[in-house]
Motif scaffolding. Structure first.
Motif, PDB file in Angstrom:
ATOM      1  N   LYS A   1       0.806  -1.119   0.106  1.00 41.61           N
ATOM      2  CA  LYS A   1       0.065   0.002   0.026  1.00 41.61           C
ATOM      3  C   LYS A   1       0.803   1.269  -0.018  1.00 41.61           C
ATOM      4  O   LYS A   1       1.830   1.596   0.914  1.00 41.61           O
TER       5      LYS A   1
ATOM      6  N   LYS B   1       0.250   2.053 -10.590  1.00 43.68           N
ATOM      7  CA  LYS B   1      -1.011   1.501 -10.941  1.00 43.68           C
ATOM      8  C   LYS B   1      -0.793   0.372 -12.294  1.00 43.68           C
ATOM      9  O   LYS B   1      -1.201  -0.737 -12.068  1.00 43.68           O
TER      10      LYS B   1
ATOM     11  N   ALA C   1      -1.202  -1.001  -4.534  1.00 47.45           N
ATOM     12  CA  ALA C   1      -2.246  -0.014  -4.342  1.00 47.45           C
ATOM     13  C   ALA C   1      -2.068   1.177  -3.790  1.00 47.45           C
ATOM     14  O   ALA C   1      -1.371   1.343  -2.836  1.00 47.45           O
TER      15      ALA C   1
ATOM     16  N   THR D   1      -2.997   5.178  -2.673  1.00 49.57           N
ATOM     17  CA  THR D   1      -3.845   6.212  -2.319  1.00 49.57           C
ATOM     18  C   THR D   1      -3.010   7.545  -2.634  1.00 49.57           C
ATOM     19  O   THR D   1      -1.894   7.847  -2.528  1.00 49.57           O
TER      20      THR D   1
ATOM     21  N   ALA E   1      -3.232  11.723  -2.342  1.00 50.62           N
ATOM     22  CA  ALA E   1      -3.780  12.712  -1.217  1.00 50.62           C
ATOM     23  C   ALA E   1      -3.312  14.188  -1.465  1.00 50.62           C
ATOM     24  O   ALA E   1      -2.222  14.296  -1.898  1.00 50.62           O
TER      25      ALA E   1
ATOM     26  N   ALA F   1      -8.900  11.937 -10.849  1.00 53.34           N
ATOM     27  CA  ALA F   1      -9.963  10.939 -10.993  1.00 53.34           C
ATOM     28  C   ALA F   1      -9.954  10.473 -12.457  1.00 53.34           C
ATOM     29  O   ALA F   1     -10.556   9.312 -12.612  1.00 53.34           O
TER      30      ALA F   1
ATOM     31  N   ASP G   1      -8.257   7.051 -13.046  1.00 55.36           N
ATOM     32  CA  ASP G   1      -8.503   5.731 -12.310  1.00 55.36           C
ATOM     33  C   ASP G   1      -7.412   5.187 -11.954  1.00 55.36           C
ATOM     34  O   ASP G   1      -7.289   3.906 -12.039  1.00 55.36           O
TER      35      ASP G   1
ATOM     36  N   ALA H   1      -5.676   5.622  -8.435  1.00 58.23           N
ATOM     37  CA  ALA H   1      -5.568   5.524  -7.210  1.00 58.23           C
ATOM     38  C   ALA H   1      -6.940   5.809  -6.437  1.00 58.23           C
ATOM     39  O   ALA H   1      -7.836   6.375  -7.002  1.00 58.23           O
ATOM     40  N   THR H   2      -6.782   5.555  -5.257  1.00 60.30           N
ATOM     41  CA  THR H   2      -7.860   6.025  -4.187  1.00 60.30           C
ATOM     42  C   THR H   2      -7.616   7.469  -3.723  1.00 60.30           C
ATOM     43  O   THR H   2      -6.493   7.656  -3.503  1.00 60.30           O
ATOM     44  N   LEU H   3      -8.563   8.399  -4.024  1.00 64.86           N
ATOM     45  CA  LEU H   3      -8.299   9.984  -3.859  1.00 64.86           C
ATOM     46  C   LEU H   3      -8.854  10.235  -2.305  1.00 64.86           C
ATOM     47  O   LEU H   3      -9.555   9.942  -2.064  1.00 64.86           O
ATOM     48  N   ILE H   4      -8.062  10.940  -1.467  1.00 61.73           N
ATOM     49  CA  ILE H   4      -8.358  11.440  -0.419  1.00 61.73           C
ATOM     50  C   ILE H   4      -7.669  12.737  -0.336  1.00 61.73           C
ATOM     51  O   ILE H   4      -6.583  13.362  -0.705  1.00 61.73           O
TER      52      ILE H   4
ATOM     53  N   HIS I   1      -0.010   2.282   5.401  1.00 61.58           N
ATOM     54  CA  HIS I   1       0.776   2.287   4.196  1.00 61.58           C
ATOM     55  C   HIS I   1       2.106   1.862   4.579  1.00 61.58           C
ATOM     56  O   HIS I   1       2.873   2.021   5.516  1.00 61.58           O
TER      57      HIS I   1
END
Length: 363
Positions: free
Chosen positions: A3, A21, A27, A29, A31, A42, A45, A47-50, A67
């Motif tokens: 992570k 990716k 995986a 994230t 931020a 976004a 596509d 990563a997870t976005l925070i 992480h």
């Protein structure tokens, strides 16, 4: 699957997320405090976005927990706090900073840490230090070691012959701060914008002059082992003279915020860039005086179905490759790790470092 937390959703953070990716092994994230930038990312596509304010250490600690590694692509002045958070949550830490004092502070933070702390993983400092150290190791004694790097527009149209390709804060920082070098075997500080020279690669003429930070930790490692060592930024002829007018004659060096505003309002961003990399060593081998150099020109290319600039690719490739080598056991997994501990051949063979592995050019 490891992570990874990337801080900073700008050009480099976005590119690094896509690279990781595409590998299929991480995986990610991503931020940032800027919601608009996250919304733009976004589209990838990747990563997870925070949304998080990295200056809020409590909030950042909450996001970072769990992480394996934190990659900072934030401005250099935010990295010390980020490194503290990485240590607190037991993650390895990587950045692309060019700032000397920031790097020294991170080295102190790394003492006794559970993870690896590897600052200066980008292009310069970063890849150029790895290439130069590889040249150094090929000689019995080294009289001269030169490092030259430039991020340039392919088709310059203004009098500065320059377009913005990366962090304006970082650019101004390297134009204004004292520069490290080795002279007659001893480490010294030299003035930015001095040490002017010209040279030609593949028929194109360039100029180069002192700038701060690009030498990385080489001066620490090679003091007393190299007679002379320096780092200079590469530009098209004429750039340095205009910089001196702005910074010295008009005294914008005393007002970096105004200088940043002028640059960002007047110099357009370009995706059509080229990275020029030149490292050169002169020394003795088996009693004979000889010279070797390492030269690359890197252009933008397509990754993940989209076109990316050369500065995005080279900076992110260095960052991701070194992180990948740490997390796969090819580099130390704890404490402070210098760029010079990375083998050039190992980096070029890496799935991310391969973006540097193109043809040699002629001086």
């Amino acid at each position: 699957m490891k992570k990874i937390l990337i801080l900073g959703a700008g050009k480099i953070g976005r590119m690094a997320a896509v690279m990781l990716k595409e590998s299929g092994d991480y995986a990610v994230t991503l931020a940032d405090a800027n919601g608009d930038m996250l919304e733009f990312c976004a589209r990838d596509d990747a990563a997870t976005l925070i949304k998080v304010d990295v200056t809020d250490e409590a909030a950042l600690t909450e996001v970072a927990t769990g992480h394996d590694a934190i990659l900072s692509t934030c401005p250099f002045y935010l990295n010390v706090a980020i490194a503290r958070v990485a240590r607190a949550v037991g993650a390895s830490y990587f950045d692309v900073t060019e700032d000397v004092e920031t790097t020294r502070a991170i080295r102190e933070i790394s003492k006794g840490a559970a993870g690896a702390f590897v600052p200066q993983c980008g292009l310069a400092p970063g890849f150029i230090s790895i290439a130069a150290h590889d040249l150094f190791k090929r000689f019995d004694t080294v009289k001269k070691l030169r490092l030259r790097v430039g991020a340039l527009p392919q088709n310059p149209t203004n009098r500065l012959k320059y377009n913005l390709t990366w962090s304006t804060d970082g650019l101004i920082n390297e134009y204004l701060n004292p520069c490290e070098a080795i002279l007659n075997g001893k480490r010294v500080e030299v003035l930015p914008l001095e040490g002017y020279e010209r040279f030609t690669i593949d028929g194109t003429e360039y100029e180069a002059f002192n700038t701060s930070g690009g030498v990385g930790a080489l001066c620490d490692m090679l003091e007393g082992k190299v007679d002379n060592l320096d780092y200079k930024t590469v530009r098209y002829p004429g750039h340095q003279e205009i910089l001196k007018i702005l910074i010295e004659d008009l005294r914008l060096g005393e007002r970096p915020d105004m200088m940043k505003e002028i640059f960002e309002n007047a110099l357009p961003v370009t995706q059509q860039d080229v990275i020029v990399i030149f490292a050169d060593a002169v020394g003795t081998r088996n009693g004979e005086l000889c010279e070797e150099n390492f030269i690359r020109k890197v252009h933008g290319t397509e990754i993940g179905g989209k076109n990316w600039s050369a500065i995005q690719i080279t900076t992110s490739a260095g960052l991701c490759a070194v992180m990948d080598m740490v997390l796969t056991g090819k580099l130390p997994g704890t404490g402070y790790v210098r760029q010079e501990e990375v083998g050039l051949d190992d980096l070029l063979a890496n799935r991310f470092g391969r973006y540097y592995a193109n043809r040699q050019l002629a001086v």
